[in-house]
Design a protein around this motif. Structure first.
Motif, PDB file in Angstrom:
ATOM      1  N   PHE A  38       0.867  -1.187   0.000  1.00 58.18           N
ATOM      2  CA  PHE A  38       0.000   0.000   0.000  1.00 58.18           C
ATOM      3  C   PHE A  38       0.901   1.235   0.000  1.00 58.18           C
ATOM      4  O   PHE A  38       1.489   1.587   1.020  1.00 58.18           O
ATOM      5  CB  PHE A  38      -0.917  -0.014   1.226  1.00 58.18           C
ATOM      6  CG  PHE A  38      -1.846  -1.190   1.263  1.00 58.18           C
ATOM      7  CD1 PHE A  38      -2.992  -1.211   0.486  1.00 58.18           C
ATOM      8  CD2 PHE A  38      -1.552  -2.297   2.045  1.00 58.18           C
ATOM      9  CE1 PHE A  38      -3.847  -2.309   0.494  1.00 58.18           C
ATOM     10  CE2 PHE A  38      -2.395  -3.400   2.066  1.00 58.18           C
ATOM     11  CZ  PHE A  38      -3.549  -3.413   1.292  1.00 58.18           C
ATOM     12  N   ILE A  39       0.978   1.886  -1.154  1.00 52.71           N
ATOM     13  CA  ILE A  39       1.940   2.977  -1.322  1.00 52.71           C
ATOM     14  C   ILE A  39       1.269   4.353  -1.257  1.00 52.71           C
ATOM     15  O   ILE A  39       0.046   4.474  -1.384  1.00 52.71           O
ATOM     16  CB  ILE A  39       2.726   2.814  -2.650  1.00 52.71           C
ATOM     17  CG1 ILE A  39       1.757   2.791  -3.856  1.00 52.71           C
ATOM     18  CG2 ILE A  39       3.594   1.559  -2.612  1.00 52.71           C
ATOM     19  CD1 ILE A  39       2.457   2.778  -5.209  1.00 52.71           C
ATOM     20  N   ASN A  40       2.096   5.365  -1.054  1.00 51.96           N
ATOM     21  CA  ASN A  40       1.596   6.747  -0.935  1.00 51.96           C
ATOM     22  C   ASN A  40       1.167   7.343  -2.269  1.00 51.96           C
ATOM     23  O   ASN A  40       0.150   8.027  -2.367  1.00 51.96           O
ATOM     24  CB  ASN A  40       2.687   7.637  -0.356  1.00 51.96           C
ATOM     25  CG  ASN A  40       2.718   7.574   1.156  1.00 51.96           C
ATOM     26  OD1 ASN A  40       1.857   6.975   1.775  1.00 51.96           O
ATOM     27  ND2 ASN A  40       3.713   8.189   1.742  1.00 51.96           N
ATOM     28  N   LYS A  85      -8.650  -4.215  -5.283  1.00 52.02           N
ATOM     29  CA  LYS A  85      -7.888  -4.552  -6.497  1.00 52.02           C
ATOM     30  C   LYS A  85      -6.633  -3.703  -6.622  1.00 52.02           C
ATOM     31  O   LYS A  85      -6.558  -2.597  -6.068  1.00 52.02           O
ATOM     32  CB  LYS A  85      -8.767  -4.343  -7.738  1.00 52.02           C
ATOM     33  CG  LYS A  85      -9.933  -5.324  -7.807  1.00 52.02           C
ATOM     34  CD  LYS A  85     -10.812  -5.036  -9.006  1.00 52.02           C
ATOM     35  CE  LYS A  85     -12.012  -5.977  -9.017  1.00 52.02           C
ATOM     36  NZ  LYS A  85     -13.089  -5.476  -9.865  1.00 52.02           N
ATOM     37  N   GLN A  86      -5.678  -4.216  -7.367  1.00 51.99           N
ATOM     38  CA  GLN A  86      -4.463  -3.459  -7.666  1.00 51.99           C
ATOM     39  C   GLN A  86      -4.861  -2.114  -8.285  1.00 51.99           C
ATOM     40  O   GLN A  86      -5.691  -2.063  -9.200  1.00 51.99           O
ATOM     41  CB  GLN A  86      -3.587  -4.249  -8.641  1.00 51.99           C
ATOM     42  CG  GLN A  86      -2.299  -3.540  -8.997  1.00 51.99           C
ATOM     43  CD  GLN A  86      -1.477  -4.321 -10.012  1.00 51.99           C
ATOM     44  OE1 GLN A  86      -1.814  -5.443 -10.367  1.00 51.99           O
ATOM     45  NE2 GLN A  86      -0.406  -3.730 -10.488  1.00 51.99           N
ATOM     46  N   GLY A  87      -4.279  -1.032  -7.762  1.00 51.10           N
ATOM     47  CA  GLY A  87      -4.602   0.305  -8.283  1.00 51.10           C
ATOM     48  C   GLY A  87      -5.727   1.001  -7.537  1.00 51.10           C
ATOM     49  O   GLY A  87      -5.939   2.198  -7.717  1.00 51.10           O
ATOM     50  N   GLU A 104      -1.193  -4.495  -5.324  1.00 52.61           N
ATOM     51  CA  GLU A 104      -1.633  -5.840  -5.726  1.00 52.61           C
ATOM     52  C   GLU A 104      -3.015  -6.083  -5.129  1.00 52.61           C
ATOM     53  O   GLU A 104      -3.458  -5.345  -4.243  1.00 52.61           O
ATOM     54  CB  GLU A 104      -0.650  -6.900  -5.206  1.00 52.61           C
ATOM     55  CG  GLU A 104      -0.462  -6.891  -3.698  1.00 52.61           C
ATOM     56  CD  GLU A 104       0.620  -7.847  -3.223  1.00 52.61           C
ATOM     57  OE1 GLU A 104       0.251  -8.892  -2.646  1.00 52.61           O
ATOM     58  OE2 GLU A 104       1.812  -7.548  -3.423  1.00 52.61           O
ATOM     59  N   THR A 105      -3.688  -7.099  -5.614  1.00 52.47           N
ATOM     60  CA  THR A 105      -5.024  -7.421  -5.084  1.00 52.47           C
ATOM     61  C   THR A 105      -4.882  -7.920  -3.643  1.00 52.47           C
ATOM     62  O   THR A 105      -3.961  -8.675  -3.322  1.00 52.47           O
ATOM     63  CB  THR A 105      -5.698  -8.489  -5.969  1.00 52.47           C
ATOM     64  OG1 THR A 105      -5.854  -7.929  -7.279  1.00 52.47           O
ATOM     65  CG2 THR A 105      -7.073  -8.866  -5.435  1.00 52.47           C
TER      66      THR A 105
END
Length: 412
Positions: free
Chosen positions: A65-67, A316-318, A306-307
């Motif tokens: 989980f990115i900024n 979901k990814q994104g 990633e999911t």
């Protein structure tokens, strides 16, 4: 509340200017839908994460989980305005709280030592002097003031100016920019400005500071940033100004909000104030409780790489996730009597400073300055009562009170 109404309320600045409304909303989400797909009109969709345990689970996994690239609630229309103003860039500033590793670690290292206990202790005497001067100024007003506007906004600003090495004469200009920057949707705070204008005002102010420090470096944080290098090269103008903006704005507004909201909690809970007067050694615990209680940072976003399954929901990814810190800090499963202000609460595992690698860089400094102030206030000011209704800033991002009218007496 229907989903559409609920979703609009989550992004509505007014929700956060009415505390009862905010707490009812998030209590309902924690109970009924703690991982809530949020699709407000005019905004890109996201998941609202309202439970303490879930926010920590996400914050721990900073590679999943990115900024970047989405950092806070902005309407699609405003996102487009930002791209237009920033020549295609998706954000107005890019500070360490917008970065991910390995970049995050490199940029954090620039100032990391400055915010460690050993360095902050070097500043304790100066911070104590600023706290004393702030209470002096409060007492000089007689027996009434607006604690937020007359005291709470100035003291943390003076501390920030101290560590950055910025002369006192720039105080009012910096204060005006900060109010506009964190004004959210509040017309009183924005005063005709908007986030883009306020950001550019900040950037222009600190561009002058950086240029001056490169020519004449001093023993201050402004010089460290102005002359910083990453991977053997000077950091860019955008990253330099972003660094200044993040330190000056976040370090100021969060402390102002916590001090004023914390004082209001003590006024409304006189037994807790008496507890601190009787035992000042409890003040550090009380400051932690004030951070939990006020939760000046309302949210940050994360984006899934990633999911991932959370409470049976497939992220979901994104997909973007909103981490609702005030909700986590009132979570019935994480705190006993979460809606009670308990000055000596322990343990107190609040997430008011964030969690994990993105926890607040200036957390120790913030605690030291707030402890110093509360010690001065409670040892020198006697009775403190409201003389009118407090008012909260209408902002979904960072903020707290915008008015706290009080009457007080002098102890000595």
């Amino acid at each position: 509340m229907q989903d559409a109404t609920l979703d609009q309320a989550i992004v509505d600045h007014k929700t956060y200017g009415t505390l009862d409304r905010q707490h009812v909303l998030f209590s309902m989400l924690r109970k009924d839908d703690p991982v809530h797909l949020t699709e407000p009109s005019g905004f890109r969709p996201f998941w609202t994460i309202s439970k303490h345990q879930d926010i920590i689970e996400i914050e721990r996994q900073n590679e999943r989980f990115i900024n970047a690239p989405r950092t806070k609630i902005l309407s699609i229309e405003f996102e487009n305005k930002v791209r237009e103003a920033m020549a295609g860039r998706p954000m107005l500033v890019r500070a360490i709280n917008h970065m991910d590793n390995p970049e995050h670690a490199k940029y954090k290292k620039i100032t990391h030592a400055w915010f460690q206990p050993r360095e902050v202790r070097r500043l304790e005497e100066s911070i104590g002097s600023l706290a004393r001067a702030s209470v002096d100024q409060m007492l000089q007003k007689g027996n009434e003031c607006d604690f937020y506007n007359d005291v709470a906004v100035w003291y943390p600003l003076k501390v920030i100016m101290l560590i950055l090495g910025i002369p006192d004469e720039h105080g009012q200009r910096l204060l005006d920019i900060t109010k506009a920057y964190f004004g959210g949707g509040d017309p009183e705070m924005q005063r005709g400005s908007d986030l883009i204008d306020a950001t550019f005002a900040y950037v222009n102010f600190f561009r002058e500071v950086a240029q001056e420090r490169r020519q004449n470096p001093k023993d201050d944080l402004a010089s460290i940033i102005a002359t910083a290098e990453v991977d053997g090269k000077p950091i860019g103008e955008f990253e330099t100004s972003s660094y200044y903006v993040a330190l000056a704005s976040a370090g100021h507004d969060t402390a102002s909000a916590t001090l004023s909201g914390g004082l209001l909690a003590l006024i409304e809970n006189p037994a807790e104030m008496q507890k601190l007067r009787g035992n000042p050694d409890l003040i550090p615990l009380a400051v932690e409780e004030m951070v939990r209680w006020v939760s000046p940072v309302k949210h940050f976003f994360r984006t899934a790489t990633e999911t991932y399954t959370l409470r049976g929901k497939t992220i979901k990814q994104g997909d973007n996730l909103l981490l609702a810190y005030p909700s986590a800090n009132r979570d019935e499963d994480a705190f006993e009597r979460p809606f009670a202000f308990v000055a000596d609460r322990t343990p107190n595992r609040h997430v008011g400073f964030g969690f994990g690698i993105h926890a607040c860089l200036g957390m120790y400094l913030a605690k030291v300055e707030m402890i110093a102030f509360m010690r001065e206030l409670l040892s020198r000011v006697g009775s403190i009562d409201l003389t009118g209704d407090p008012a909260w800033t209408e902002t979904s991002f960072v903020g707290g009170l915008k008015r706290l009218p009080i009457r007080f007496s002098r102890l000595h």
